[in-house]
Scaffold this active site. Structure first.
Site, PDB file in Angstrom:
ATOM      1  CB  CYS A   1      36.874 120.321 128.598  1.00 63.80           C
ATOM      2  SG  CYS A   1      37.362 118.817 129.459  1.00 63.80           S
ATOM      3  CG  HIS A   2      35.162 122.692 125.573  1.00 64.10           C
ATOM      4  ND1 HIS A   2      35.046 121.340 125.749  1.00 64.10           N
ATOM      5  CD2 HIS A   2      36.033 122.870 124.557  1.00 64.10           C
ATOM      6  CE1 HIS A   2      35.810 120.726 124.858  1.00 64.10           C
ATOM      7  NE2 HIS A   2      36.425 121.620 124.128  1.00 64.10           N
ATOM      8  N   GLY A   3      34.626 125.307 129.595  1.00 58.84           N
ATOM      9  CA  GLY A   3      34.113 126.409 130.390  1.00 58.84           C
ATOM     10  C   GLY A   3      32.619 126.465 130.605  1.00 58.84           C
TER      11      GLY A   3
ATOM     12  CG  LEU B   1      32.517 118.539 123.319  1.00 61.33           C
ATOM     13  CD1 LEU B   1      33.857 119.143 122.955  1.00 61.33           C
ATOM     14  CD2 LEU B   1      31.949 117.789 122.136  1.00 61.33           C
TER      15      LEU B   1
ATOM     16  N   PRO C   1      29.311 126.543 126.370  1.00 63.39           N
ATOM     17  CG  PRO C   1      30.974 125.119 125.561  1.00 63.39           C
ATOM     18  CD  PRO C   1      30.718 126.211 126.575  1.00 63.39           C
TER      19      PRO C   1
END
Length: 178
Positions: A142-144, A124, A157
């Site tokens: 943020c999302h690993g 992202l 992701p």
């Protein structure tokens, strides 16, 4: 039709035909004049074009450190990799990778100690931090998403490896991005 409008059985152009042609050409010019600003605004801004290429001195980056350079509005990581980081990356060349790439394909030939990647997570667009995560590469907070020391995606992701910019090493310890 009158006799003067016919010649050899064909109708001759008159004032009305001329007016249609002139009106059509004027309308096409007006439409072009109205559409051009919309097309022109899609070109990159002059400040972006000014950043099309950037030179920076990489010779002062200590072993195991990295510098961040802004290029085209994005952070670029210039990392001076340690022999341990290079060995870990080469050892994982044949691991099950989501976006397969060897360590050798991620740097210039003969310059394995220098890794230059665009520092934007491919999930992202967050900016990952170095030295964290299971593979001691970059971790996107943020999302690993976890990247290894070669910038390859290992977990999380993110679908792709950290992107490689166009760059060239110049004399006197400089690198040119773009």
């Amino acid at each position: 039709m009158t006799d003067h409008a016919l010649r050899d059985g064909l109708a001759q152009p008159g004032k009305r035909d001329f007016l249609y042609i002139v009106t059509g050409v004027a309308a096409a010019g007006a439409v072009g004049g109205l559409v051009w600003p919309f097309i022109d605004q899609m070109n990159p801004a002059s400040d972006t074009l000014a950043l099309a290429s950037v030179e920076t001195d990489y010779s002062k980056v200590a072993l195991g450190q990295q510098v961040v350079v802004k290029w085209r509005g994005k952070p670029v990581f210039i990392r001076h990799r340690t022999p341990q980081e290079i060995a870990a990356a080469v050892a994982d060349d044949h691991a099950d990778l989501r976006d397969p790439a060897t360590d050798a394909s991620r740097h210039k030939p003969g310059m394995a100690e220098w890794l230059i990647v665009i520092g934007v997570c491919t999930h992202l667009g967050c900016v990952p931090t170095f030295g964290e995560g299971e593979y001691k590469g970059w971790l996107c907070p943020c999302h690993g998403s976890v990247y290894d020391t070669s910038g390859r995606i290992r977990k999380g992701p993110a679908p792709k490896n950290l992107y490689l910019p166009d760059y060239a090493f110049l004399p006197a310890g400089k690198v040119k991005l773009g």
